[in-house]
Design an enzyme around this catalytic site. Structure first.
Site, PDB file in Angstrom:
ATOM      1  N   ARG A  70       0.901  -0.971  -0.329  1.00 11.53           N
ATOM      2  CA  ARG A  70       0.305   0.084  -0.085  1.00 11.53           C
ATOM      3  C   ARG A  70       0.590   1.157  -0.122  1.00 11.53           C
ATOM      4  NH1 ARG A  70      -0.335   4.070   3.469  1.00 11.53           N
ATOM      5  NH2 ARG A  70      -0.460   3.307   4.883  1.00 11.53           N
ATOM      6  N   PRO A 103      16.365  14.325   7.697  1.00 11.56           N
ATOM      7  CA  PRO A 103      17.607  13.596   8.679  1.00 11.56           C
ATOM      8  C   PRO A 103      17.113  14.173  10.700  1.00 11.56           C
ATOM      9  CG  PRO A 103      18.683  13.303   7.133  1.00 11.56           C
ATOM     10  CD  PRO A 103      18.000  14.437   6.602  1.00 11.56           C
ATOM     11  N   GLN A 144     -15.304 -17.367  26.983  1.00  6.19           N
ATOM     12  CA  GLN A 144     -15.946 -15.925  26.665  1.00  6.19           C
ATOM     13  C   GLN A 144     -15.258 -15.100  26.687  1.00  6.19           C
ATOM     14  OE1 GLN A 144     -18.252 -15.255  30.749  1.00  6.19           O
ATOM     15  NE2 GLN A 144     -20.084 -16.809  30.327  1.00  6.19           N
ATOM     16  N   TRP A 170      13.892   8.466   4.919  1.00  6.49           N
ATOM     17  CA  TRP A 170      12.902   7.482   5.049  1.00  6.49           C
ATOM     18  C   TRP A 170      12.413   7.585   3.967  1.00  6.49           C
ATOM     19  CZ3 TRP A 170      14.459   4.351   8.301  1.00  6.49           C
ATOM     20  CH2 TRP A 170      14.567   4.109   9.575  1.00  6.49           C
ATOM     21  N   GLU A 224       3.345  10.115   8.063  1.00  7.16           N
ATOM     22  CA  GLU A 224       2.457  10.628   7.276  1.00  7.16           C
ATOM     23  C   GLU A 224       2.001  11.172   8.881  1.00  7.16           C
ATOM     24  OE1 GLU A 224       2.627  11.310   3.904  1.00  7.16           O
ATOM     25  OE2 GLU A 224       3.130   8.479   3.521  1.00  7.16           O
ATOM     26  N   THR A 233      10.973  14.574   4.483  1.00  6.80           N
ATOM     27  CA  THR A 233      11.301  14.527   5.487  1.00  6.80           C
ATOM     28  C   THR A 233      12.936  13.942   5.568  1.00  6.80           C
ATOM     29  OG1 THR A 233       9.299  12.942   6.289  1.00  6.80           O
ATOM     30  CG2 THR A 233      11.846  12.402   7.406  1.00  6.80           C
TER      31      THR A 233
END
Length: 406
Positions: free
Chosen positions: A112, A156, A301, A184, A385, A154
């Site tokens: 994704r 470091p 249960q 990243w 994000e 982004t």
């Protein structure tokens, strides 16, 4: 005539009710059109054929082999930039894009992420802020999966505060020269084009950077314990020279990258529920077959209480995602509402995965089951994000009118 005599009896009314569907307990599918269901079915079938049989091995090895082939296949089914119009894009609705994200992340968050970065970040930036020449040059090939894109924001030392970025673009005659580092970056080392945000004398601007330019490199980041079936890189820009028309002409300032992030976050609202659904389904099936004390643990249960709570949060999250999708399709979705969805759904997805792990016991940590893989992936989804804290502050400001960021 009395009300009781003019209406059907409770028993006759209940006999006309559809059966309870454990896979869709709230009947959310009733809100979907035939086209919505067809899109979901196409993506689900592709993921079942091309990802699920192999993803545990990819994750264990920490690689995503054949990513370029996968990208071309995703282009063939219309999954890349699918909510964009023109230039070879599918022009799908926001709900359809969300359903695709859910099915892709039910396979793996890394898949994704590949699609989200391609469509909601790189392609979206060019589609919304680019020149016609930039759109014609890049979008058709990206929609087809012939070119993979990445998105460099982004750094470091600057994640939640992108306004502090150090990457700088200066003019040199008629050219731009970019210098800096991004960190990243999903798809970075396999990308043919990067959308890079940099400081200039006129404010923050976006640049369309072909990755074959001298001075551009994208060393892959290794030793990850999350999103292992995904390509993650650093971007190094060492005096990368670009022509004047490389800049995105239609935006200046942080509103450019932040609007792209809002679009990508919307996909996460749906996608995180895919990871949760996969883990929940694994827990249900395990609980029905695993025996302790002479009977299946699903008959106890405490296990049923866990499953019920997981189902409530899973399907509330899907209903929230659907609501936000309809608002986006109507042009009424606000960034604060996206923060609401991302904050809630990713947190609940992680909790569902952790609870599923307890039901599977020791087997929950095995890659024979998807639960631990989803749980570790979601630790990254929780951060990228926008972290939990950032979305809390976005909502806090919206609720109080007071800015607590600084």
């Amino acid at each position: 005539m009395s009300a009781s005599s003019s209406s059907a009896s409770p028993s006759s009314r209940s006999s006309k009710l559809p059966p309870f569907d454990p896979a869709d307990p709230l009947g959310v599918d009733d809100l979907l059109s035939a086209e919505d269901l067809a899109v979901r079915g196409t993506v689900r079938a592709w993921a079942a054929d091309r990802v699920l049989p192999y993803v545990a091995e990819w994750y264990e090895k920490g690689e995503l082999p054949g990513i370029r082939e996968l990208a071309r296949e995703l282009g063939e089914i219309g999954a890349l930039g699918m909510s964009l119009d023109g230039y070879g894009c599918a022009g799908a609705s926001a709900v359809q894009y969300g359903l695709a994200c859910l099915e892709l992340e039910a396979a793996d968050s890394g898949i994704r992420s590949l699609v989200s970065v391609q469509g909601s970040l790189a392609m979206y930036a060019i589609h919304r802020f680019g020149s016609e020449e930039q759109k014609q040059t890049w979008l058709p090939r990206m929609a087809a999966g012939e070119v993979i894109g990445c998105f460099g924001l982004t750094e470091p030392d600057h994640g939640s505060d992108p306004g502090g970025m150090r990457t700088y673009a200066k003019r040199d005659g008629g050219d731009w020269v970019l210098t800096g580092r991004k960190m990243w970056i999903t798809n970075g080392s396999v990308a043919g084009v990067a959308v890079v945000w940099a400081r200039t004398d006129d404010g923050i601007r976006g640049f369309v950077v072909p990755t074959d330019r001298p001075g551009f490199s994208a060393p892959e980041i290794k030793h990850k314990w999350s999103l292992r079936a995904s390509v993650t890189s650093e971007l190094v820009l060492d005096g990368v020279r670009l022509p004047a028309d490389a800049v995105l002409p239609e935006v200046t300032g942080l509103k450019g990258p932040l609007s792209c992030l809002s679009h990508a976050r919307y996909g996460i609202v749906w996608g995180s529920m895919g990871a949760a659904r996969s883990s929940f389904e694994a827990a249900v099936e395990y609980a029905k077959t695993r025996e302790q004390f002479g009977r299946p643990i699903g008959g106890f249960q405490l296990t049923q209480a866990k499953l019920a709570d997981m189902a409530v949060e899973l399907h509330k999250g899907i209903l929230l995602a659907h609501h936000l999708g309809r608002r986006m399709d109507a042009g009424r979705l606000r960034p604060e509402q996206v923060s609401f969805g991302k904050l809630n759904n990713v947190r609940e997805a992680i909790d569902i995965c952790r609870t599923a792990r307890t039901i599977l016991g020791a087997n929950g940590i095995s890659l024979e089951y998807p639960v631990m893989r989803h749980a570790t992936n979601l630790e990254s989804v929780l951060t990228y994000e926008g972290t939990v804290e950032m979305h809390q502050l976005v909502l806090g400001k919206a609720l109080t009118g007071l800015d607590a960021f600084r």
